[in-house]
Design an enzyme around this catalytic site. Structure first.
Site, PDB file in Angstrom:
ATOM      1  N   GLU A  45       0.822  -1.436   0.141  1.00 61.94           N
ATOM      2  CA  GLU A  45       0.060  -0.156   0.116  1.00 61.94           C
ATOM      3  C   GLU A  45       0.770   1.349  -0.115  1.00 61.94           C
ATOM      4  OE1 GLU A  45      -3.116   1.770   3.094  1.00 61.94           O
ATOM      5  OE2 GLU A  45      -3.346  -0.185   2.494  1.00 61.94           O
ATOM      6  N   ASP A  74     -10.058   2.201   0.617  1.00 65.43           N
ATOM      7  CA  ASP A  74      -8.802   2.672   0.936  1.00 65.43           C
ATOM      8  C   ASP A  74      -8.455   4.131   0.253  1.00 65.43           C
ATOM      9  OD1 ASP A  74      -8.143   0.395   2.435  1.00 65.43           O
ATOM     10  OD2 ASP A  74      -7.181  -0.645   0.461  1.00 65.43           O
ATOM     11  N   ASP A  90      -9.589   0.062  -3.492  1.00 66.02           N
ATOM     12  CA  ASP A  90      -8.973  -0.775  -2.526  1.00 66.02           C
ATOM     13  C   ASP A  90      -8.156  -1.728  -2.807  1.00 66.02           C
ATOM     14  OD1 ASP A  90     -10.334  -0.181  -0.192  1.00 66.02           O
ATOM     15  OD2 ASP A  90     -11.611  -2.350  -0.233  1.00 66.02           O
ATOM     16  N   LYS A  92      -5.888  -4.706  -2.133  1.00 65.66           N
ATOM     17  CA  LYS A  92      -5.775  -6.138  -1.463  1.00 65.66           C
ATOM     18  C   LYS A  92      -4.384  -7.001  -1.619  1.00 65.66           C
ATOM     19  CE  LYS A  92     -10.067  -5.641  -0.290  1.00 65.66           C
ATOM     20  NZ  LYS A  92     -10.452  -5.338   1.153  1.00 65.66           N
TER      21      LYS A  92
END
Length: 272
Positions: A45, A74, A90, A92
């Site tokens: 991330e 996110d 998002d 993952k």
């Protein structure tokens, strides 16, 4: 415009070196990462956020993260706070053991904001027109040192905690499957595959059935403790929906005739 997000993401991520030694402290010591999947997910991330900030700036978007870490998504891209054309992103992460391992992701809740529009989400679900998943797949390195400390000059002795990093960006509904991510949670699972390119090119069942069918399927999918369960698989749903389409409601307007046509086309193609 949103296709440019995918295009720019791949262009920029191709330049990233994912080899992270660990966390460097103010005394020039490196603390190793180990193989904890939550820590590695956070590392990916951290690599991704600057890329998304560059993309947002180039395309004229603002970028924001929710105030609560438990809220979806996110990252949010939008032109203005009042916009109803926001983009959800998002991130993952999952790992595989071999080339023949199933690749599994959980893709967020189906029991909250998809049903009441505001639970556990930044803004409203209806404020978003696109929902993207950035997925990372990697292999764990069993030789990686857990919570060890090295001098900066000794960094070449550190084993990287992961290898063979692959990534994709795709709309959520295109990589979603028809089963929860695990048996006792209310999270959407990705469709089962051993082939990474299936995720990269969005070859899930809802990619053919469409976003509205995905929304209906997961809005009405029975919760874990539901006493009655109208369906628990895509095949059961495809038989259930035509008889119940008049009572189905989404948080947004949808074309029932188009939904039924997509289902009929899907059945003709896959249930010969």
């Amino acid at each position: 415009m949103t296709d440019l997000i995918i295009e720019k993401f791949y262009q920029k991520m191709a330049k990233i070196n994912f080899e992270a030694y660990g966390i460097l402290d103010s005394s020039n010591y490196i603390h190793t990462l180990g193989t904890d999947s939550k820590i590695i997910g956070r590392v990916f991330e951290m690599y991704t956020q600057p890329i998304l900030e560059e993309i947002a700036k180039e395309l004229g978007y603002k970028i924001k993260t929710p105030e609560s870490q438990t809220f979806y998504p996110d990252f949010i891209l939008f032109k203005s706070e009042e916009s109803t054309e926001k983009i959800a992103i998002d991130i993952k992460t999952t790992y595989v053991n071999t080339d023949h391992s199933n690749i599994k992701f959980t893709l967020g809740s189906f029991g909250s904001y998809m049903r009441n529009n505001t639970k556990n989400i930044a803004y409203k679900y209806t404020d978003y027109t696109k929902h993207y998943i950035i997925g990372f797949v990697y292999r764990r390195n069993g030789l990686a040192q857990e919570s060890r400390i090295f001098k900066y000059e000794e960094r070449l002795k550190i084993e990287f905690p992961y290898s063979d990093v692959k990534y994709f960006i795709e709309e959520k509904y295109k990589i979603a499957g028809d089963r929860p991510g695990s048996g006792n949670t209310e999270n959407i699972g990705s469709f089962p595959t051993k082939d990474f390119s299936d995720l990269q090119f969005g070859k899930g069942p809802f990619s053919e059935l469409g976003q509205d069918v995905f929304d209906i399927y997961w809005k009405y999918f029975p919760k874990y403790r539901s006493a009655t369960k109208e369906y628990t698989s895509l095949d059961e749903f495809l038989n259930w929906l035509p008889d119940n389409i008049t009572s189905v409601k989404l948080l947004h307007e949808f074309d029932a005739n188009n939904v039924l046509k997509n289902i009929e086309d899907y059945k003709l193609k896959h249930h010969k």
